[in-house]
Design a protein around this motif. Sequence first.
Motif, short mmCIF file in Angstrom:
data_model
loop_
_atom_site.label_atom_id
_atom_site.label_comp_id
_atom_site.label_asym_id
_atom_site.label_seq_id
_atom_site.Cartn_x
_atom_site.Cartn_y
_atom_site.Cartn_z
N THR A 153 33.73 38.14 46.85
CA THR A 153 34.61 37.72 47.93
C THR A 153 34.57 38.70 49.09
N ASP A 154 34.76 38.17 50.30
CA ASP A 154 34.88 39.05 51.47
C ASP A 154 36.34 39.34 51.79
N LEU A 155 37.26 38.79 50.98
CA LEU A 155 38.71 39.02 51.12
C LEU A 155 39.26 38.51 52.45
N LYS A 156 38.56 37.57 53.06
CA LYS A 156 39.04 36.99 54.31
C LYS A 156 39.58 35.59 54.06
N ASN A 157 40.79 35.33 54.52
CA ASN A 157 41.37 34.00 54.44
C ASN A 157 41.29 33.44 53.02
N GLN A 173 36.27 27.37 30.58
CA GLN A 173 35.38 26.61 29.73
C GLN A 173 34.32 27.50 29.10
N LEU A 174 33.89 28.50 29.84
CA LEU A 174 32.89 29.43 29.32
C LEU A 174 33.52 30.50 28.43
N GLU A 175 34.85 30.59 28.47
CA GLU A 175 35.57 31.64 27.76
C GLU A 175 35.04 33.01 28.17
N ALA A 176 34.87 33.17 29.48
CA ALA A 176 34.24 34.37 30.02
C ALA A 176 35.25 35.31 30.64
N GLU A 177 34.99 36.59 30.51
CA GLU A 177 35.76 37.61 31.21
C GLU A 177 35.47 37.50 32.69
N THR A 178 36.51 37.52 33.52
CA THR A 178 36.35 37.29 34.95
C THR A 178 36.51 38.58 35.75
N HIS A 179 35.53 38.83 36.61
CA HIS A 179 35.57 39.97 37.52
C HIS A 179 35.62 39.45 38.94
N VAL A 180 36.26 40.22 39.81
CA VAL A 180 36.26 39.94 41.25
C VAL A 180 35.74 41.19 41.95
N VAL A 181 34.73 41.03 42.79
CA VAL A 181 34.14 42.18 43.45
C VAL A 181 34.12 41.97 44.96
N HIS A 182 34.41 43.06 45.67
CA HIS A 182 34.36 43.07 47.13
C HIS A 182 33.52 44.27 47.54
N VAL A 183 32.44 44.01 48.30
CA VAL A 183 31.57 45.10 48.76
C VAL A 183 31.99 45.48 50.17
N ASP A 184 32.40 46.74 50.35
CA ASP A 184 32.93 47.17 51.64
C ASP A 184 32.68 48.67 51.84
N PRO A 185 31.46 49.05 52.27
CA PRO A 185 31.17 50.47 52.47
C PRO A 185 31.90 51.06 53.67
N THR A 187 35.27 50.20 55.11
CA THR A 187 36.71 50.48 55.00
C THR A 187 37.19 50.61 53.57
N GLN A 188 36.29 50.39 52.60
CA GLN A 188 36.63 50.49 51.18
C GLN A 188 37.80 49.59 50.80
N GLY A 189 37.90 48.46 51.50
CA GLY A 189 38.93 47.47 51.18
C GLY A 189 40.33 47.90 51.52
N GLN A 190 40.49 48.87 52.42
CA GLN A 190 41.81 49.44 52.67
C GLN A 190 42.44 48.99 53.99
N THR A 191 41.90 47.98 54.64
CA THR A 191 42.57 47.45 55.82
C THR A 191 43.74 46.59 55.37
N PRO A 192 44.75 46.42 56.22
CA PRO A 192 45.90 45.57 55.83
C PRO A 192 45.47 44.17 55.41
N GLU A 193 44.51 43.58 56.13
CA GLU A 193 44.06 42.23 55.79
C GLU A 193 43.45 42.20 54.40
N LYS A 194 42.65 43.18 54.05
CA LYS A 194 41.96 43.17 52.77
C LYS A 194 42.89 43.55 51.62
N ILE A 195 43.85 44.41 51.87
CA ILE A 195 44.84 44.71 50.84
C ILE A 195 45.64 43.46 50.51
#
Length: 276
Positions: A153-157, A173-185, A187-195
């Motif tokens: 995800t780009d964490l936008k909208n 259905q897959l009975e899978a462990e779910t991860h969410v990843v955001h690549v952001d070299p 701001t490191q995901g620390q903008t108000p919008e991304k938080i």
Amino acid sequence: MKNFLIPVDFSDVSYTTAQYALDMAAHLQAEQVIFYHSYAHRPADGYDEHTGYKQTTLRHLEKMASKLHIPAPLSVRQFIFLADDQPVRLGVEAIVAHYSISLIVMGIAGLSDIENTLIGRNTMAVAESGAAPLLIVPRNHAFRPIKRVVYATDLKNVEHVTPTASIIRLASQLEAETHVVHVDPATQGQTPEKILGKREILKMLAILHPLFEVVYEPGDKAEGILEYVKKHHIDLILMASRNYGFFQRLFHSSVSKKLLNIADVPVVLLKNRPVA
């Protein structure tokens, strides 16, 4: 999942993709598997327009299926063979509407395949359509039970663009462990919008208890996702497919082309409506 659709062109990539699709369909106890071939690019002569080419193509589809390993509990009685002279995108859209397709499965060989080969162009066309969730299988990739999936995800909208129901349905259905990843070299995901985006997406996917991580070391987003995939032994990458401008936004971006070129795990492009 109920119905799988496998568009094929009888290439080696099509065979390996079809085998992956059958193995996954069996794993998820699918009800029907549809093999489809468009002969829009048929030779100009050699076959009768209305009967010969279609019947010959259907026989080829049956022969193709007979060469594949049919895992239990699937059987040939669950197979449907379809062929027509429509462009692949239109043919797929018609089948999706008629058969309530849960998942389309297509293959690619890499970046050059996307741009220069028929199956690559067809995969792009179906992705642009967004008719149903599309699973893109790398060349020669064999199915194995999917234990971990990651949603990039780009964490936008996120409230409007995240295919929440589809992610929850597929991961469950897959009975899978779910991860969410955001690549952001940057701001490191620390903008108000991304938080705020992180908070919202974790709330939306709370039933899955997802693991969230920001990757900020590499400068390239695709490489960042793939590094995460390798590090955490991810079996399936999930991405959102938004119909508006999707073709230009996704497949014409260097990030996604590189991702599809170097990924050694399948990628699913998910719609906002849930997978059947």
